[in-house]
Each structure stands twice: as structure tokens, then as C-alpha cells.
Design an enzyme around this catalytic site. Structure first.
Site, short mmCIF file in Angstrom:
data_model
loop_
_atom_site.label_atom_id
_atom_site.label_comp_id
_atom_site.label_asym_id
_atom_site.label_seq_id
_atom_site.Cartn_x
_atom_site.Cartn_y
_atom_site.Cartn_z
N SER A 1 4.28 0.95 -4.92
CA SER A 1 4.51 0.47 -6.28
C SER A 1 3.83 1.43 -7.25
O SER A 1 2.82 2.05 -6.93
CB SER A 1 3.97 -0.95 -6.46
OG SER A 1 2.61 -1.04 -6.09
N MET B 1 0.86 -1.17 0.00
CA MET B 1 0.00 0.00 0.00
C MET B 1 0.89 1.21 0.00
O MET B 1 1.82 1.25 0.77
CB MET B 1 -0.91 -0.10 1.19
CG MET B 1 -1.62 1.04 1.91
SD MET B 1 -1.42 2.72 1.63
CE MET B 1 -0.76 3.25 3.18
N PRO B 2 0.72 2.15 -0.81
CA PRO B 2 -0.25 2.21 -1.90
C PRO B 2 0.37 1.79 -3.25
O PRO B 2 1.58 1.76 -3.42
CB PRO B 2 -0.65 3.68 -1.93
CG PRO B 2 0.51 4.42 -1.39
CD PRO B 2 1.22 3.47 -0.45
N HIS B 3 -0.54 1.49 -4.17
CA HIS B 3 -0.18 1.16 -5.55
C HIS B 3 -0.78 2.25 -6.44
O HIS B 3 -1.97 2.53 -6.35
CB HIS B 3 -0.73 -0.21 -5.94
CG HIS B 3 -0.50 -0.54 -7.39
ND1 HIS B 3 0.75 -0.69 -7.92
CD2 HIS B 3 -1.38 -0.71 -8.41
CE1 HIS B 3 0.64 -0.97 -9.21
NE2 HIS B 3 -0.64 -0.98 -9.53
N VAL C 1 4.79 9.94 -2.40
CA VAL C 1 3.89 9.04 -1.66
C VAL C 1 4.53 8.67 -0.32
O VAL C 1 3.88 8.74 0.72
CB VAL C 1 3.54 7.79 -2.48
CG1 VAL C 1 2.89 6.72 -1.61
CG2 VAL C 1 2.63 8.14 -3.64
#
Length: 73
Positions: free
Chosen positions: A40, A1-3, A28
Site C-alpha cells: 500500500s 507489508m509493506p506500507h 517494492v
């Protein structure tokens, strides 16, 4: 998390995509307070002729109220 998935028209180089992925991941991690192993970033190329049907209508228009950054078109 997060993608994060970035949808864009074809034509950008691998170097441009890597630079954008690195910038997104960095922001992020900083803003969401998570480690590099948790983030990712992927890319999905969508031809301009398919943009309205595959991206705009189902993902932008249908979710307008959920967008934090809205397009100007």
C-alpha cells in the site's frame, strides 16, 4: 507489508500521485518479492512552512542513521 507513506508539499495532481504510487508499488513488489495485495502507498501533504517542524526534525534529522537515501539540504 509493506506500507509506504510519501510526504510532500501540496500541489501535485492526483495523476502524478497515482503514477508515483504505481511506480513505488511496482518496485517494492519486484525488490521485496511480494504480491500486489501486500503493498500500500499513501500520501501526506505537508505545507512548506511546516516541513521543518513536522517532517525534517522528527523524521529525517532524528533518524539520519536509518536513512538509505538522505536529502541534500
Amino acid at each position: 507489508m509493506p506500507h509506504v507513506v510519501v510526504k510532500l508539499w501540496p500541489g501535485k495532481t492526483s495523476q502524478q500521485k497515482q503514477q508515483l504510487a504505481d511506480a513505488i508499488a511496482s518496485d517494492v513488489m519486484s525488490i521485496m518479492h511480494c504480491g500486489e495485495e501486500s503493498v500500500s502507498v499513501g500520501f501526506e501533504e505537508v505545507p512548506a512552512k511546516d516541513w521543518t517542524e513536522k517532517v525534517y526534525r522528527p523524521e529525517i534529522k532524528a533518524n539520519w542513521a536509518q536513512l538509505y537515501k538522505k536529502p541534500g539540504y
